[in-house]
Design a protein around this motif. Structure first.
Motif, PDB file in Angstrom:
ATOM      1  N   ARG A   1       0.841  -1.199   0.000  1.00 37.72           N
ATOM      2  CA  ARG A   1       0.000   0.000   0.000  1.00 37.72           C
ATOM      3  C   ARG A   1       0.880   1.255   0.000  1.00 37.72           C
ATOM      4  O   ARG A   1       0.614   2.223  -0.702  1.00 37.72           O
ATOM      5  CB  ARG A   1      -0.882  -0.012   1.252  1.00 37.72           C
ATOM      6  CG  ARG A   1      -2.289   0.460   1.039  1.00 37.72           C
ATOM      7  CD  ARG A   1      -3.030   0.496   2.340  1.00 37.72           C
ATOM      8  NE  ARG A   1      -3.320  -0.797   2.925  1.00 37.72           N
ATOM      9  CZ  ARG A   1      -4.272  -1.604   2.483  1.00 37.72           C
ATOM     10  NH1 ARG A   1      -5.002  -1.268   1.450  1.00 37.72           N
ATOM     11  NH2 ARG A   1      -4.498  -2.758   3.075  1.00 37.72           N
TER      12      ARG A   1
ATOM     13  N   LYS B   1       2.629   1.754  -3.347  1.00 37.13           N
ATOM     14  CA  LYS B   1       1.688   2.414  -4.256  1.00 37.13           C
ATOM     15  C   LYS B   1       1.612   3.916  -3.956  1.00 37.13           C
ATOM     16  O   LYS B   1       1.650   4.744  -4.871  1.00 37.13           O
ATOM     17  CB  LYS B   1       0.318   1.746  -4.080  1.00 37.13           C
ATOM     18  CG  LYS B   1      -0.806   2.289  -4.936  1.00 37.13           C
ATOM     19  CD  LYS B   1      -2.066   1.457  -4.652  1.00 37.13           C
ATOM     20  CE  LYS B   1      -3.334   2.126  -5.149  1.00 37.13           C
ATOM     21  NZ  LYS B   1      -3.458   2.114  -6.620  1.00 37.13           N
ATOM     22  N   GLN B   2       1.552   4.266  -2.661  1.00 35.08           N
ATOM     23  CA  GLN B   2       1.502   5.694  -2.290  1.00 35.08           C
ATOM     24  C   GLN B   2       2.741   6.437  -2.792  1.00 35.08           C
ATOM     25  O   GLN B   2       2.642   7.533  -3.343  1.00 35.08           O
ATOM     26  CB  GLN B   2       1.412   5.856  -0.761  1.00 35.08           C
ATOM     27  CG  GLN B   2       0.062   5.502  -0.166  1.00 35.08           C
ATOM     28  CD  GLN B   2       0.094   5.475   1.371  1.00 35.08           C
ATOM     29  OE1 GLN B   2       1.100   5.793   1.990  1.00 35.08           O
ATOM     30  NE2 GLN B   2      -1.025   5.085   1.963  1.00 35.08           N
TER      31      GLN B   2
ATOM     32  N   THR C   1       1.875   9.030  -5.460  1.00 36.76           N
ATOM     33  CA  THR C   1       1.730  10.377  -4.891  1.00 36.76           C
ATOM     34  C   THR C   1       3.051  10.998  -4.471  1.00 36.76           C
ATOM     35  O   THR C   1       3.072  12.162  -4.106  1.00 36.76           O
ATOM     36  CB  THR C   1       0.807  10.370  -3.644  1.00 36.76           C
ATOM     37  OG1 THR C   1       1.547   9.924  -2.504  1.00 36.76           O
ATOM     38  CG2 THR C   1      -0.405   9.479  -3.850  1.00 36.76           C
ATOM     39  N   GLY C   2       4.135  10.235  -4.495  1.00 40.88           N
ATOM     40  CA  GLY C   2       5.438  10.813  -4.188  1.00 40.88           C
ATOM     41  C   GLY C   2       5.970  10.506  -2.805  1.00 40.88           C
ATOM     42  O   GLY C   2       7.157  10.620  -2.555  1.00 40.88           O
ATOM     43  N   GLU C   3       5.100  10.135  -1.879  1.00 34.07           N
ATOM     44  CA  GLU C   3       5.580   9.811  -0.535  1.00 34.07           C
ATOM     45  C   GLU C   3       4.517   9.034   0.239  1.00 34.07           C
ATOM     46  O   GLU C   3       3.384   8.898  -0.213  1.00 34.07           O
ATOM     47  CB  GLU C   3       5.987  11.079   0.227  1.00 34.07           C
ATOM     48  CG  GLU C   3       4.866  12.078   0.369  1.00 34.07           C
ATOM     49  CD  GLU C   3       5.323  13.404   0.979  1.00 34.07           C
ATOM     50  OE1 GLU C   3       6.264  13.395   1.791  1.00 34.07           O
ATOM     51  OE2 GLU C   3       4.714  14.428   0.656  1.00 34.07           O
ATOM     52  N   VAL C   4       4.921   8.541   1.412  1.00 31.89           N
ATOM     53  CA  VAL C   4       3.984   7.829   2.274  1.00 31.89           C
ATOM     54  C   VAL C   4       3.060   8.852   2.940  1.00 31.89           C
ATOM     55  O   VAL C   4       3.505   9.890   3.430  1.00 31.89           O
ATOM     56  CB  VAL C   4       4.746   7.009   3.341  1.00 31.89           C
ATOM     57  CG1 VAL C   4       3.778   6.398   4.348  1.00 31.89           C
ATOM     58  CG2 VAL C   4       5.576   5.914   2.660  1.00 31.89           C
ATOM     59  N   VAL C   5       1.762   8.565   2.909  1.00 30.75           N
ATOM     60  CA  VAL C   5       0.763   9.507   3.413  1.00 30.75           C
ATOM     61  C   VAL C   5       0.720   9.470   4.943  1.00 30.75           C
ATOM     62  O   VAL C   5       0.756   8.403   5.548  1.00 30.75           O
ATOM     63  CB  VAL C   5      -0.619   9.158   2.836  1.00 30.75           C
ATOM     64  CG1 VAL C   5      -1.687  10.080   3.404  1.00 30.75           C
ATOM     65  CG2 VAL C   5      -0.586   9.253   1.323  1.00 30.75           C
ATOM     66  N   ARG C   6       0.649  10.645   5.553  1.00 29.86           N
ATOM     67  CA  ARG C   6       0.618  10.749   7.015  1.00 29.86           C
ATOM     68  C   ARG C   6      -0.679  11.410   7.466  1.00 29.86           C
ATOM     69  O   ARG C   6      -1.224  12.260   6.766  1.00 29.86           O
ATOM     70  CB  ARG C   6       1.795  11.606   7.498  1.00 29.86           C
ATOM     71  CG  ARG C   6       3.140  10.962   7.214  1.00 29.86           C
ATOM     72  CD  ARG C   6       4.252  12.017   7.223  1.00 29.86           C
ATOM     73  NE  ARG C   6       5.492  11.441   6.723  1.00 29.86           N
ATOM     74  CZ  ARG C   6       6.476  11.004   7.512  1.00 29.86           C
ATOM     75  NH1 ARG C   6       6.365  11.091   8.812  1.00 29.86           N
ATOM     76  NH2 ARG C   6       7.565  10.487   6.997  1.00 29.86           N
ATOM     77  N   SER C   7      -1.137  11.035   8.626  1.00 33.54           N
ATOM     78  CA  SER C   7      -2.281  11.719   9.233  1.00 33.54           C
ATOM     79  C   SER C   7      -1.905  12.065  10.665  1.00 33.54           C
ATOM     80  O   SER C   7      -0.853  11.652  11.168  1.00 33.54           O
ATOM     81  CB  SER C   7      -3.522  10.826   9.218  1.00 33.54           C
ATOM     82  OG  SER C   7      -3.397   9.791  10.170  1.00 33.54           O
TER      83      SER C   7
ATOM     84  N   ALA D   1      -1.837   8.867  12.543  1.00 36.31           N
ATOM     85  CA  ALA D   1      -0.744   7.993  12.087  1.00 36.31           C
ATOM     86  C   ALA D   1       0.313   8.867  11.419  1.00 36.31           C
ATOM     87  O   ALA D   1       0.476   8.864  10.211  1.00 36.31           O
ATOM     88  CB  ALA D   1      -1.282   6.944  11.107  1.00 36.31           C
TER      89      ALA D   1
END
Lengths: 210, 391
Positions: A164, A167-168, A172-178, A181
């Protein structure tokens, strides 16, 4: 026990649960994991990103560093999930550009392992299907315990999450952060997460608590 | 900054939390000028959505001014100082779902996608302020919010329209509109809408804008039905009349050609991974009357018609009238709104005067009064239809 509200026998839920875990197969001391994803990028780009093995730690949670040591050889350093000071050398034993890469650990690896990744054009003519098979020989001792703990009861979940993030990164260029998380691939914690509110300066300064 | 946070079941609390910062290169930080309480926020407060945590910043309808952009944002797309409305689903713009304009199904924007996948079969997009299942993103009932993929979602407002005229482009106007659009409305259609809350009102207006011959509003709150009636829709109070009989009367015995469920099911979240199975059963049983709207819509719709579902469902649904659905050739359409798809065209419709989104606003409160706003809205006190909060 059946579900009073849907009329479905509880057994159906159990079947679904077992489907979720069947992809991580333990055979004695060896564990085989498979996972697959589709990435909306052309095969050459996806292949090239993986073939540069130094990219793997950007999305694989258990890796700290992979360093190329030759055209087909590399040195791998595991991250905290595998315990401290777990390193090994690996070599690519088979590769077909744009189709597959096969590697295996060599020498006296703490956690002997092999991996195969295959790339196939998706039917949409744009995307790439990626299939990964990893096989680990789980050792005894503390390293084995750490590895077993990392994979837990649903070993395939770790590889699913790795893909996953793969794929990010590609899409999208990088690992998605929230906020809940915030640490990218290091966010592999069981719930509860930290609250979904912005991080304090000290939390930001401290970074991932591994 | 000040922010309205989830503080346990039936409790929200405005408190001081840290200011947001850029975490990803394509983030922006927005200073919020207007935000709103959504009907779906009540699901969180009522305690039916798992993976909420004490301190989670709530809110997914907000707009404001960009005060910071990440290094990955193209200045031609978004700059500090831009006035923007932020869509509630977080979408990357690059995956197959986004390429198909299915933004609420974005494959990349939910860091907790693995959890969502277990519950829904496949993951769903991240959503602001809407549990950790949808990513654990802080929401917009606050003075500031971090907006990921800010080069994809936020809609720039370059005219002098007031906040109140454009704020609802963040969720409820597009959601109502998509509910009507999924009905494939013809000029001869009678459209019935279950639920005269904010989304229902906008579904009714949208059905009219898309050319429906007549629009029927079904609810039990007289003030909500009166609001619909003032907008030109035909009210049906389900506490006073038998809905199916009344709908047959109003349609020459045919039944409505198109039916929109803008009610949803308050209590259906559950996952073996997150909550015990009993929790799911308990949650569903607590809200047994809720799927009633969907069942009634299916039973009432004329053969060959469309039932469009925009009310929120989260888990398993009991006693679905599959026989009526199958044997009478009904089409069931649904989805969390793909807001990004509708923002620009709906802004143009607002500018042309085809919609007046302000007509549903009954209360404007300071952010610090969020708790009172939730009480008013949840308990339908003081004829409350829609609460706008001003940070």
């Amino acid at each position: 026990m059946g579900d009073l509200l849907t009329g479905a026998p509880a057994g159906q839920v159990t079947e679904i649960d077992s489907l979720l875990v069947v992809r991580g197969i333990c055979r004695g001391e060896s564990m085989e994991l498979t996972a697959t994803t589709t990435i909306r990028k052309p095969v050459p780009e996806v292949y090239a990103f993986w073939r540069d093995l130094e990219n793997l730690p950007t999305f694989m949670a258990h890796l700290e560093e992979v360093r190329s040591t030759g055209d087909r050889t590399s040195h791998w350093v595991a991250g905290a999930p595998f315990g401290k000071d777990v390193e090994w050398d690996a070599e690519i034993v088979d590769e077909v550009p744009g189709e597959k890469i096969v590697w295996r650990s060599i020498g006296d690896a703490d956690v002997p392992n092999t991996g195969t990744v295959r790339f196939m054009p998706a039917p949409d003519g744009v995307s790439t299907e990626v299939q990964v098979v990893l096989v680990y020989d789980i050792p005894g001792g503390t390293v084995g315990k750490a590895v077993a703990k990392y994979f837990g009861e649903e070993p395939h979940q770790q590889l699913d999450d790795d893909l996953r993030r793969f794929k990010q990164v590609l899409e999208t260029g990088e690992v998605v952060r929230s906020d809940g998380a915030p640490w990218g691939k290091r966010a592999r914690k069981e719930f509860p997460q930290r609250p979904a509110q912005p991080l304090s300066d000290s939390e930001l300064a401290k970074g991932a608590d591994e | 900054m000040r922010a309205n946070t989830w503080a346990g079941r039936n409790k929200v609390k405005v408190r001081d939390v840290p200011d947001p910062t850029i975490l990803n290169k394509r983030d922006a930080v927005v200073r919020i000028t207007s935000t709103a309480i959504c009907g779906s926020d009540l699901h969180l407060v009522d305690g039916y959505v798992p993976t909420m945590q004490d301190g989670d910043v709530m809110g997914h309808e907000f707009m404001g001014e960009v005060v910071e952009v990440g290094p990955g944002i193209d200045p031609d797309r978004l700059r500090v100082g831009d006035r923007v409305v932020v869509p509630f689903p977080i979408a990357c713009g690059a995956c197959a779902a986004c390429a198909a304009e299915l933004y609420s199904c974005c494959e990349n924007s939910n860091p907790n996608a693995g959890i969502a996948e277990k519950m829904f079969g496949h993951p769903v997009a991240g959503i602001f302020g809407y549990s950790h299942l949808t990513g654990g993103f802080a929401g917009g009932q606050a003075q500031y919010a971090r907006v990921p993929f800010a080069d994809v979602g936020p809609l720039k407002i370059e005219s002098d329209l007031a906040d109140e005229q454009v704020l609802f482009l963040s969720d409820i106007l597009p959601t109502g509109y998509m509910g009507a659009e999924m009905c494939d409305i013809q000029s001869s259609d009678v459209v019935a809408v279950w639920g005269a809350g904010p989304v229902g009102q906008f579904a009714m207006d949208s059905a009219r804008v898309l050319g429906a011959a007549e629009v029927i509003a079904i609810d039990k709150e007289p003030y909500r039905l009166q609001m619909a009636e003032r907008a030109g829709h035909t009210p049906v109070n389900f506490e006073e009349v038998d809905v199916r009989s009344r709908l047959l009367e109003l349609t020459g015995g045919r039944g409505p050609d198109k039916c929109i469920d803008a009610v949803g099911l308050e209590a259906t979240h559950g996952s073996a991974h997150i909550a015990a199975y009993d929790r799911l059963k308990q949650a569903v049983r607590l809200e047994t009357e809720r799927p009633h709207a969907l069942r009634q819509a299916i039973m009432s719709c004329r053969s060959g018609g469309v039932v469009s579902v925009i009310g929120v469902y989260g888990g398993l649904l009991d006693k679905f009238p599959a026989g009526a659905w199958m044997n009478r050739s009904l089409t069931l359409r649904t989805g969390q709104c793909h807001v990004q798809r509708y923002m620009k065209p709906l802004l143009q419709r607002i500018e042309r005067g085809e919609f007046d989104p302000t007509r549903i606003i009954t209360h404007t409160l300071a952010l610090d009064e969020a708790e009172r706003g939730f009480e008013l809205f949840k308990n339908k006190q003081d004829n409350c239809e829609k609460v706008v909060l001003k940070p």
